[in-house]
Scaffold this motif. Sequence first.
Motif, PDB file in Angstrom:
ATOM      1  N   GLY A 238      21.376  37.633  64.818  1.00 54.80           N
ATOM      2  CA  GLY A 238      20.976  38.535  63.743  1.00 54.80           C
ATOM      3  C   GLY A 238      22.153  39.326  63.207  1.00 54.80           C
ATOM      4  N   TRP A 239      23.038  39.771  64.099  1.00 54.13           N
ATOM      5  CA  TRP A 239      24.226  40.512  63.664  1.00 54.13           C
ATOM      6  C   TRP A 239      25.170  39.645  62.842  1.00 54.13           C
ATOM      7  CZ3 TRP A 239      25.389  45.290  62.935  1.00 54.13           C
ATOM      8  CH2 TRP A 239      24.761  46.295  63.661  1.00 54.13           C
ATOM      9  N   VAL A 240      25.347  38.395  63.237  1.00 51.13           N
ATOM     10  CA  VAL A 240      26.224  37.489  62.479  1.00 51.13           C
ATOM     11  C   VAL A 240      25.710  37.320  61.050  1.00 51.13           C
ATOM     12  CG1 VAL A 240      27.030  35.095  62.281  1.00 51.13           C
ATOM     13  CG2 VAL A 240      27.065  36.251  64.508  1.00 51.13           C
ATOM     14  N   LEU A 241      24.400  37.096  60.911  1.00 53.97           N
ATOM     15  CA  LEU A 241      23.817  36.930  59.582  1.00 53.97           C
ATOM     16  C   LEU A 241      23.839  38.251  58.804  1.00 53.97           C
ATOM     17  CD1 LEU A 241      20.758  34.647  60.455  1.00 53.97           C
ATOM     18  CD2 LEU A 241      22.990  33.968  59.544  1.00 53.97           C
ATOM     19  N   ALA A 242      23.679  39.359  59.530  1.00 55.43           N
ATOM     20  CA  ALA A 242      23.710  40.671  58.870  1.00 55.43           C
ATOM     21  C   ALA A 242      25.102  40.997  58.352  1.00 55.43           C
ATOM     22  CB  ALA A 242      23.239  41.752  59.834  1.00 55.43           C
ATOM     23  N   VAL A 243      26.131  40.638  59.121  1.00 59.07           N
ATOM     24  CA  VAL A 243      27.518  40.870  58.680  1.00 59.07           C
ATOM     25  C   VAL A 243      27.813  40.079  57.419  1.00 59.07           C
ATOM     26  CG1 VAL A 243      29.916  40.327  59.279  1.00 59.07           C
ATOM     27  CG2 VAL A 243      28.483  41.580  60.885  1.00 59.07           C
ATOM     28  N   GLN A 244      27.290  38.863  57.350  1.00 59.07           N
ATOM     29  CA  GLN A 244      27.450  38.072  56.132  1.00 59.07           C
ATOM     30  C   GLN A 244      26.809  38.793  54.945  1.00 59.07           C
ATOM     31  OE1 GLN A 244      24.960  34.634  55.832  1.00 59.07           O
ATOM     32  NE2 GLN A 244      25.440  34.541  53.661  1.00 59.07           N
ATOM     33  N   GLY A 245      25.598  39.322  55.156  1.00 57.81           N
ATOM     34  CA  GLY A 245      24.924  40.072  54.099  1.00 57.81           C
ATOM     35  C   GLY A 245      25.675  41.334  53.718  1.00 57.81           C
ATOM     36  N   ALA A 246      26.256  42.012  54.721  1.00 56.18           N
ATOM     37  CA  ALA A 246      27.016  43.233  54.450  1.00 56.18           C
ATOM     38  C   ALA A 246      28.244  42.933  53.598  1.00 56.18           C
ATOM     39  CB  ALA A 246      27.430  43.892  55.762  1.00 56.18           C
ATOM     40  N   ALA A 247      28.930  41.840  53.909  1.00 60.60           N
ATOM     41  CA  ALA A 247      30.109  41.457  53.127  1.00 60.60           C
ATOM     42  C   ALA A 247      29.727  41.146  51.688  1.00 60.60           C
ATOM     43  CB  ALA A 247      30.785  40.248  53.769  1.00 60.60           C
ATOM     44  N   SER A 248      28.589  40.478  51.513  1.00 60.26           N
ATOM     45  CA  SER A 248      28.110  40.183  50.157  1.00 60.26           C
ATOM     46  C   SER A 248      27.853  41.466  49.383  1.00 60.26           C
ATOM     47  CB  SER A 248      26.825  39.345  50.220  1.00 60.26           C
ATOM     48  OG  SER A 248      27.069  38.088  50.787  1.00 60.26           O
ATOM     49  N   ALA A 249      27.273  42.444  50.071  1.00 62.99           N
ATOM     50  CA  ALA A 249      26.974  43.719  49.419  1.00 62.99           C
ATOM     51  C   ALA A 249      28.253  44.452  49.031  1.00 62.99           C
ATOM     52  CB  ALA A 249      26.125  44.591  50.346  1.00 62.99           C
ATOM     53  N   LEU A 250      29.216  44.488  49.925  1.00 58.67           N
ATOM     54  CA  LEU A 250      30.458  45.221  49.661  1.00 58.67           C
ATOM     55  C   LEU A 250      31.234  44.620  48.494  1.00 58.67           C
ATOM     56  CD1 LEU A 250      31.679  45.887  53.323  1.00 58.67           C
ATOM     57  CD2 LEU A 250      30.816  47.562  51.683  1.00 58.67           C
ATOM     58  N   VAL A 251      31.328  43.287  48.470  1.00 55.81           N
ATOM     59  CA  VAL A 251      32.138  42.650  47.434  1.00 55.81           C
ATOM     60  C   VAL A 251      31.471  42.767  46.065  1.00 55.81           C
ATOM     61  CG1 VAL A 251      31.202  40.296  47.540  1.00 55.81           C
ATOM     62  CG2 VAL A 251      33.642  40.644  47.059  1.00 55.81           C
ATOM     63  N   ARG A 252      30.153  42.878  46.051  1.00 54.78           N
ATOM     64  CA  ARG A 252      29.448  43.000  44.776  1.00 54.78           C
ATOM     65  C   ARG A 252      29.605  44.386  44.155  1.00 54.78           C
ATOM     66  NH1 ARG A 252      24.067  39.401  46.391  1.00 54.78           N
ATOM     67  NH2 ARG A 252      25.187  37.415  46.466  1.00 54.78           N
ATOM     68  N   ILE A 253      29.997  45.358  44.968  1.00 58.23           N
ATOM     69  CA  ILE A 253      30.273  46.686  44.433  1.00 58.23           C
ATOM     70  C   ILE A 253      31.473  46.641  43.483  1.00 58.23           C
ATOM     71  CG2 ILE A 253      31.030  49.025  45.037  1.00 58.23           C
ATOM     72  CD1 ILE A 253      29.456  48.748  47.638  1.00 58.23           C
ATOM     73  N   ILE A 254      32.464  45.832  43.834  1.00 52.77           N
ATOM     74  CA  ILE A 254      33.684  45.765  43.020  1.00 52.77           C
ATOM     75  C   ILE A 254      33.659  44.604  42.024  1.00 52.77           C
ATOM     76  CG2 ILE A 254      35.069  46.871  44.815  1.00 52.77           C
ATOM     77  CD1 ILE A 254      36.153  44.104  45.541  1.00 52.77           C
ATOM     78  N   MET A 255      32.544  43.861  41.985  1.00 52.16           N
ATOM     79  CA  MET A 255      32.472  42.701  41.098  1.00 52.16           C
ATOM     80  C   MET A 255      32.744  43.035  39.632  1.00 52.16           C
ATOM     81  SD  MET A 255      29.308  40.042  40.397  1.00 52.16           S
ATOM     82  CE  MET A 255      28.624  40.970  39.011  1.00 52.16           C
ATOM     83  N   PRO A 256      32.140  44.093  39.060  1.00 51.75           N
ATOM     84  CA  PRO A 256      32.411  44.377  37.636  1.00 51.75           C
ATOM     85  C   PRO A 256      33.892  44.612  37.339  1.00 51.75           C
ATOM     86  CG  PRO A 256      30.475  45.587  38.375  1.00 51.75           C
ATOM     87  CD  PRO A 256      31.106  45.001  39.595  1.00 51.75           C
ATOM     88  N   LYS A 257      34.595  45.304  38.244  1.00 45.67           N
ATOM     89  CA  LYS A 257      36.021  45.559  38.038  1.00 45.67           C
ATOM     90  C   LYS A 257      36.834  44.277  38.125  1.00 45.67           C
ATOM     91  CE  LYS A 257      35.954  50.060  37.529  1.00 45.67           C
ATOM     92  NZ  LYS A 257      36.377  50.689  36.241  1.00 45.67           N
TER      93      LYS A 257
END
Length: 390
Positions: A238-257
């Motif tokens: 669950g943590w491995v899959l959650a870390v993948q989701g967390a990375a997706s969330a973080l990178v999408r914060i800077i996507m517009p820039k």
Amino acid sequence: MKFASFFIAVFFVLASVSAVRPMTSLFAKELDASMIEIGIITVCYSVTPLFLAVFAGRYIDQFGEKLPIIAGSICMFISLALPFYFPSIATLYISMLLLGGGQLLAILAIQNGVTKSASNETRDKAVGTLSLFTSTGLLFGPLIGGYVSEHFGFQTSYILLAVIPIITIIVSFFVAKTEKGASKGKQGKSANVKELLLLPGLGRSIFVSMLILSSLDIYSVYFPLYGQSIGLSVSQIGWVLAVQGAASALVRIIMPKLVEAYGRVTILWIFMGIGALAYGFIPFQDQFSIILIVSFIIGAGLGITLPLTIILSYNAAPPGRSGEVLGLRLASNRLAQTIVPFLLAYVSSFVGLGIIFVIKSVLLLSGSLTARGISDDVQEVEEDEREKAI
């Protein structure tokens, strides 16, 4: 905020799906399902959307987003309640059929509502924020599913997780009706699916989206089995899959820039290539800490790409047919999710689970090269206008 209800709804939709799907493959194994049967269960999730997506998109174009979100959430609730009352492999087939259909209706309506309501100038930010809530749902879903199933068992977990779609139903009543004509003008000239796929940029965008989503799908379904085979606990998986989701969330914060600086297509193919390389590294590691790092890179690399394919597909849509085009994109995604897991399940029964990740890595790299040729007419127009202004 006009997008708030869409953002909240997508969080709960993805949280419930990402909590249940990895758990389902493990529950099926507990019920003595073979790898082929697990592959069929995985495919069932994609079958319903494959046949309904384009029609659902046309309905949404004409009648709006609220009812599809409500109907989809009800289907998801039923799909999660069934395995608790009728725990069998046959029930899991039905459950995944309903889950896939319900998720399709809700997600397609949410995506169309956000892209249609945003202007060209704000669309990257709006879709980026939508994807951020999506990633957050994908982050918490596996964590919730992992801990609930570890402490209460798989069967009881289904009825506990069925509460989540109920929240989505409540939120959907606050979805505002999008403005008429916001979907790129008046209804465009009718075109069949083949003609839509020939539109500049749309065919490549959909193909790339198919590769990305099927890879993420394979990861969420088959990594739990692979993780179990190398000695990881359910909560560690669950943590491995959650870390993948967390990375997706973080990178999408800077996507517009990033998009503003380098363009959608450039960001798409570069990050897709990074994710592909990390994906292929999975079967060569069995240390939990290293796998967490690799999973983070996969999430960052592939996480930013899916919202970009949504925008690129929307920009290629004829006037008034954005829902249909996004439905075609989702149907194509589900086609990949239908074919690929079944084929890879067959392959893995002979050569093991690890080879699945290597094969998908190669396919992702080929998709990265394909993405370089995508045309984004809307962005090109905006860049020309900025150059003229300077």
